[in-house]
Write an enzyme that holds these catalytic residues in place. Structure first.
Site, PDB file in Angstrom:
ATOM      1  CE  LYS A  58      33.574  36.006  89.088  1.00 46.29           C
ATOM      2  NZ  LYS A  58      33.205  34.615  88.834  1.00 46.29           N
ATOM      3  CD  GLU A 115      35.867  41.639  73.449  1.00 48.03           C
ATOM      4  OE1 GLU A 115      35.008  41.399  72.587  1.00 48.03           O
ATOM      5  OE2 GLU A 115      36.947  42.201  73.184  1.00 48.03           O
ATOM      6  CB  CYS A 175      30.893  34.989  72.336  1.00 45.12           C
ATOM      7  SG  CYS A 175      32.637  34.965  71.963  1.00 45.12           S
ATOM      8  CD  GLU A 196      25.206  34.529  73.289  1.00 48.30           C
ATOM      9  OE1 GLU A 196      24.902  35.062  74.361  1.00 48.30           O
ATOM     10  OE2 GLU A 196      26.345  34.555  72.805  1.00 48.30           O
TER      11      GLU A 196
HETATM   12  P1  NAP Z   1      27.938  35.740  82.630  1.00 50.72           P
HETATM   13  O1  NAP Z   1      26.856  35.137  83.402  1.00 50.72           O
HETATM   14  O2  NAP Z   1      27.795  37.147  82.208  1.00 50.72           O
HETATM   15  O3  NAP Z   1      29.268  35.544  83.467  1.00 50.72           O
HETATM   16  C1  NAP Z   1      30.521  36.002  83.050  1.00 50.72           C
HETATM   17  C2  NAP Z   1      31.378  36.259  84.271  1.00 50.72           C
HETATM   18  O4  NAP Z   1      30.824  37.341  85.019  1.00 50.72           O
HETATM   19  C3  NAP Z   1      31.450  35.095  85.227  1.00 50.72           C
HETATM   20  O5  NAP Z   1      32.726  35.063  85.802  1.00 50.72           O
HETATM   21  C4  NAP Z   1      30.393  35.470  86.247  1.00 50.72           C
HETATM   22  O6  NAP Z   1      30.569  34.832  87.484  1.00 50.72           O
HETATM   23  C5  NAP Z   1      30.591  36.956  86.355  1.00 50.72           C
HETATM   24  N1  NAP Z   1      29.434  37.706  86.863  1.00 50.72           N
HETATM   25  C6  NAP Z   1      28.150  37.296  87.011  1.00 50.72           C
HETATM   26  N2  NAP Z   1      27.394  38.301  87.504  1.00 50.72           N
HETATM   27  C7  NAP Z   1      28.227  39.364  87.676  1.00 50.72           C
HETATM   28  C8  NAP Z   1      28.040  40.709  88.144  1.00 50.72           C
HETATM   29  N3  NAP Z   1      26.850  41.163  88.508  1.00 50.72           N
HETATM   30  N4  NAP Z   1      29.104  41.543  88.173  1.00 50.72           N
HETATM   31  C9  NAP Z   1      30.323  41.118  87.766  1.00 50.72           C
HETATM   32  N5  NAP Z   1      30.564  39.857  87.332  1.00 50.72           N
HETATM   33  C10 NAP Z   1      29.527  38.992  87.271  1.00 50.72           C
HETATM   34  O7  NAP Z   1      28.210  34.961  81.279  1.00 50.72           O
HETATM   35  P2  NAP Z   1      28.450  33.411  81.139  1.00 50.72           P
HETATM   36  O8  NAP Z   1      27.115  32.778  81.161  1.00 50.72           O
HETATM   37  O9  NAP Z   1      29.494  32.950  82.068  1.00 50.72           O
HETATM   38  O10 NAP Z   1      29.088  33.335  79.677  1.00 50.72           O
HETATM   39  C11 NAP Z   1      28.331  33.260  78.535  1.00 50.72           C
HETATM   40  C12 NAP Z   1      28.244  34.608  77.842  1.00 50.72           C
HETATM   41  O11 NAP Z   1      29.526  35.130  77.569  1.00 50.72           O
HETATM   42  C13 NAP Z   1      27.572  34.511  76.514  1.00 50.72           C
HETATM   43  O12 NAP Z   1      26.604  35.535  76.368  1.00 50.72           O
HETATM   44  C14 NAP Z   1      28.687  34.720  75.501  1.00 50.72           C
HETATM   45  O13 NAP Z   1      28.304  35.221  74.276  1.00 50.72           O
HETATM   46  C15 NAP Z   1      29.593  35.604  76.251  1.00 50.72           C
HETATM   47  N6  NAP Z   1      30.969  35.516  75.744  1.00 50.72           N
HETATM   48  C16 NAP Z   1      31.453  36.544  74.986  1.00 50.72           C
HETATM   49  C17 NAP Z   1      32.738  36.501  74.478  1.00 50.72           C
HETATM   50  C18 NAP Z   1      33.287  37.627  73.648  1.00 50.72           C
HETATM   51  O14 NAP Z   1      34.476  37.677  73.442  1.00 50.72           O
HETATM   52  N7  NAP Z   1      32.479  38.548  73.186  1.00 50.72           N
HETATM   53  C19 NAP Z   1      33.555  35.411  74.762  1.00 50.72           C
HETATM   54  C20 NAP Z   1      33.047  34.362  75.526  1.00 50.72           C
HETATM   55  C21 NAP Z   1      31.735  34.446  76.020  1.00 50.72           C
HETATM   56  P3  NAP Z   1      29.844  33.401  87.725  1.00 50.72           P
HETATM   57  O15 NAP Z   1      30.441  32.446  86.802  1.00 50.72           O
HETATM   58  O16 NAP Z   1      30.162  33.078  89.088  1.00 50.72           O
HETATM   59  O17 NAP Z   1      28.387  33.650  87.476  1.00 50.72           O
END
Ligand code: NAP
Ligand code: MG
Length: 500
Positions: free
Chosen positions: A203, A277, A311, A408
Site C-alpha cells: 500500500k 523503518e 527520514c 522530527e
Molecule cells: P505515516 O503517517 O506513519 O504513514 C506511513 C504509511 O502508513 C502510509 O501509507 C499511511 O497511510 C500508513 N498508515 C497510517 N496509519 C496506519 C495504521 N494505523 N496502520 C497501518 N498503516 C498506517 O508516515 P508518513 O507521514 O506517511 O511518512 C513520514 C514518516 O516516515 C516520517 O516520520 C519519516 O521519518 C518516516 N520515514 C522513514 C523512513 C526510513 O527508512 N526510516 C523512510 C521514509 C520515511 P496514509 O498515507 O493513508 O496515512
C-alpha cells in the site's frame, strides 16, 4: 541656481546578491505529456484491476498546483482480504515452487521496464508528490531500478548469502510505505521480498499513490504470475487492516514512529515478523579541520534535498565553535541561491511540500523555534501563489533541549548548534529518541572512525551525506526502528533460516 541632488536612502555596505534576480534562469519545464495519468485507478489484485468493494475512491492532487490528478480506490477490509488471499494463492501455486533462477528473471524484467519507462515515472512522481523533477529523474527512479537489479541478482544465490543454512520464504508480506520516496520505497519493499520467494500486498501513501500504481502496470507487462504482487490504495485504515490480517506472515513498514508503535502493539503475541523503518533527527557534525565549502554544500544537500522530506535528513547541524561563524555565513549565502518553485522546472532545487497537513506541521515548528528563542533565518525567495511551499529556513542559537533540536520536522528547516570537544558532540548527537543516520565532516580518518564507532546511528556518512546504494543496508537504532533494508541484510528480513 543650485541643482537639487536627488538623495537616496543610505545603503548598507553589504549587498546580498540574489542569484535568481542577478542571473535568472529561463524556465526549463519538463513536459507533462510524458505521463499518462488515468482519471481513475482501481485496485491491482491478482494481476488485474479490480473495483473496490467499498465502491469508494479518493483524490490525489498535485501539491504544487493543488489540482486533482486522479482518483484512486479506497480499499476496505474486504478488499484487503481479497488481496491477501490472492497473494497466498500465488505463493502456494506459483511462487513458492518456482526455480530461483526463474524468479530472478522476472525481477530483472521489472527493473528493465522501469528503466524504459523512467521518464514517465519521473514525471508522475514529481506531479503527484511535489519533488523537483531533477531529483525524481536523477535519483528516485534510477535508484528504484537499481534496487530491482540488485535483488534480481540475489534470487538464485541465496545459498551464498546464507552459507550452511537453508533460507525459506516467509509467505505473504504486507508492505506499507510513506509519501517521501514513493517508487523508491516500493522498490525497497518489493524487490527483496520477491527475490527470497515471498508474495506481496503493498500500500502506497494516500497522497502519492500514482507511481506504485504505474508499477502495477509494469508488473503486468513483465508477465509476473498473477497475485505475486498486489498493489492496493487507501488510508491508514487500509494499512491497519493489512497489519491485522491473520494470513499475513510479515509486515514491512516505513513511516512515522507513532504508527510504527501502533503496528508493534497490534502484532504483539502473533508470529508475524516485522521490520520498521521510522523517523529520524540526524546529527550532521562539522569539525574545524573540515573542508568548509564542501561541508556547507553537504549540509544543504542533507537538509534541503527533497524539501527535507527525508527520514535521514541532516536536520541538526553541530558546528565546532571556532568555525561556526564562517559556516553560518556561508550557509546563509547558499540558502539565498536555492531555487524554490515549480517542481517540474529542471532548475528547481526545492519543490512543493507534499501536502497541506505537512505544510502546517512545518509552519508549526517554525513558530515553535521562534518561541523557543532561536534566531531564524529564511531565504528571501518569492514563493508561488498556489501550492504548498515554504522558504528554506535555518535556526541558529538553538539549545539541545529545544523541540526543534529534538523532534522530527520533516521539512526544509535546519537547527544549528555548536560544540567544542568530541565528547561533547557525541553526547549531544546521541541525545534524541532517534538514531537513523548521521554525518561527520573532518580531514582526519581517525576522527571519522572514532565518531562512527560512538554514534548511535544506523548510517554514518563521512564527508558526504544522503548517499544510497542498493548493496548497503539502511535502518535505525532506538525509535528509528529495527531491521535493515538493502544489501545482504535486506534479504534476512524476508527469510526463516533452517539448518541443513
Ligand atoms: P505515516 O503517517 O506513519 O504513514 C506511513 C504509511 O502508513 C502510509 O501509507 C499511511 O497511510 C500508513 N498508515 C497510517 N496509519 C496506519 C495504521 N494505523 N496502520 C497501518 N498503516 C498506517 O508516515 P508518513 O507521514 O506517511 O511518512 C513520514 C514518516 O516516515 C516520517 O516520520 C519519516 O521519518 C518516516 N520515514 C522513514 C523512513 C526510513 O527508512 N526510516 C523512510 C521514509 C520515511 P496514509 O498515507 O493513508 O496515512
Ligand atoms: Mg499527490
Amino acid at each position: 541656481m543650485a541643482v537639487q541632488k536627488k538623495t537616496s536612502p543610505r545603503k548598507s555596505n553589504t549587498v546580498r546578491l540574489k542569484f535568481d534576480t542577478a542571473w535568472p534562469y529561463s524556465p526549463a519545464p519538463e513536459s507533462k505529456s510524458a505521463a499518462q495519468i488515468k482519471p481513475q485507478y482501481d485496485l491491482f489484485i491478482n494481476g488485474e484491476w479490480q473495483k473496490p468493494l467499498t465502491k469508494k475512491y479518493f483524490k490525489t492532487i498535485n501539491p504544487a498546483s493543488e489540482q486533482v490528478l486522479s482518483e484512486v480506490a479506497d480499499a476496505g477490509e474486504a478488499d484487503v482480504n481479497k488481496a491477501v488471499n490472492a497473494a497466498r494463492a500465488a505463493y502456494d501455486k506459483h511462487w513458492k515452487n518456482m526455480p530461483a533462477k526463474e524468479r530472478g528473471k522476472y525481477i530483472f524484467r521489472i527493473a528493465r521496464i522501469i528503466q524504459e519507462r523512467a521518464r514517465e515515472l519521473a514525471v508522475i512522481e514529481t506531479l503527484d508528490g511535489g519533488k523537483p523533477i531533477k531529483e525524481s529523474r536523477d535519483f528516485d527512479i534510477p535508484a528504484a531500478a537499481n534496487h530491482f537489479f540488485y535483488y534480481a541478482g540475489w534470487a538464485d544465490k541465496l545459498e551464498y548469502a546464507f552459507p550452511n543454512r537453508r533460507p525459506e520464504a516467509l509467505g505473504v508480506a504486507a508492505q506499507i510505505i510513506p509519501w517521501n520516496f514513493p517508487l523508491l520505497m516500493t522498490a525497497w519493499k518489493i524487490a527483496p521480498a520477491l527475490a527470497t520467494g515471498n508474495t506481496v500486498v503493498l500500500k502506497p501513501a494516500e497522497t502519492t499513490p500514482l507511481t506504485a500504481l504505474t508499477l502495477a502496470d509494469i508488473i503486468r507487462e513483465s508477465d509476473l504470475p498473477p497475485g505475486v504482487v498486489n498493489i492496493i490504495t487507501g488510508a491508514g485504515n487500509t494499512g491497519a487492516a493489512m497489519v491485522n490480517h491473520p494470513d499475513v506472515n510479515k509486515i514491512a513498514f516505513t513511516g512515522s514512529t507513532e504508527v510504527g508503535k501502533i503496528i508493534q502493539r497490534s502484532i504483539a503475541g502473533t508470529d508475524k515478523k516485522s521490520t520498521l523503518e521510522l523517523g529520524g533527527k540526524a546529527a550532521n557534525i562539522i569539525f574545524d579541520d573540515a573542508p568548509i565549502d564542501q561541508a556547507v554544500e553537504g549540509v544543504i544537500n542533507a537538509i534541503y534535498f527533497n524539501q527535507g522530506h527525508v527520514c535521514c535528513a541532516g536536520s541538526r547541524l553541530y558546528v565546532q565553535e571556532s568555525v561556526a561563524k564562517e559556516v553560518i555565513r556561508k550557509l546563509k549565502d547558499r540558502l539565498e541561491s536555492l531555487i524554490v518553485g515549480d517542481p517540474m522546472d529542471k532548475n528547481t532545487d526545492i519543490g512543493a511540500i507534499n501536502s497541506r497537513s505537512q505544510l502546517d506541521i512545518i509552519h508549526k515548528y517554525i513558530k515553535i523555534g521562534k518561541m523557543e528563542g532561536a534566531d531564524m533565518y529564511e531565504s528571501s525567495c518569492k514563493l508561488p501563489g498556489k501550492g504548498y511551499f515554504v522558504r528554506p529556513t535555518m535556526f541558529t542559537n538553538v539549545a539541545q533541549s529545544n523541540r526543534i533540536a529534538q523532534e522530527e520536522i520533516f521539512g526544509p528547516v535546519l537547527s544549528v548548534l555548536t560544540f567544542r570537544t568530541d565528547d561533547e558532540v557525541i553526547e549531544k548527537a546521541n541525545n534524541t529518541p532517534y538514531g537513523l543516520s548521521a554525518g561527520v565532516w573532518t580531514d582526519k580518518g581517525s576522527k571519522i572512525f572514532n565518531m562512527t564507532r560512538r554514534m548511535k546511528a544506523g548510517v554514518v556518512w563521512a564527508n558526504t551525506f544522503n548517499k544510497f546504494d542498493p548493496a548497503s543496508p539502511f535502518g535505525g537504532y532506538k525509535e528509528s526502528g529495527f531491521g535493515r533494508e538493502g544489501g545482504l541484510h535486506g534479504l534476512s528480513a524476508y527469510v526463516n533460516l533452517r539448518n541443513l
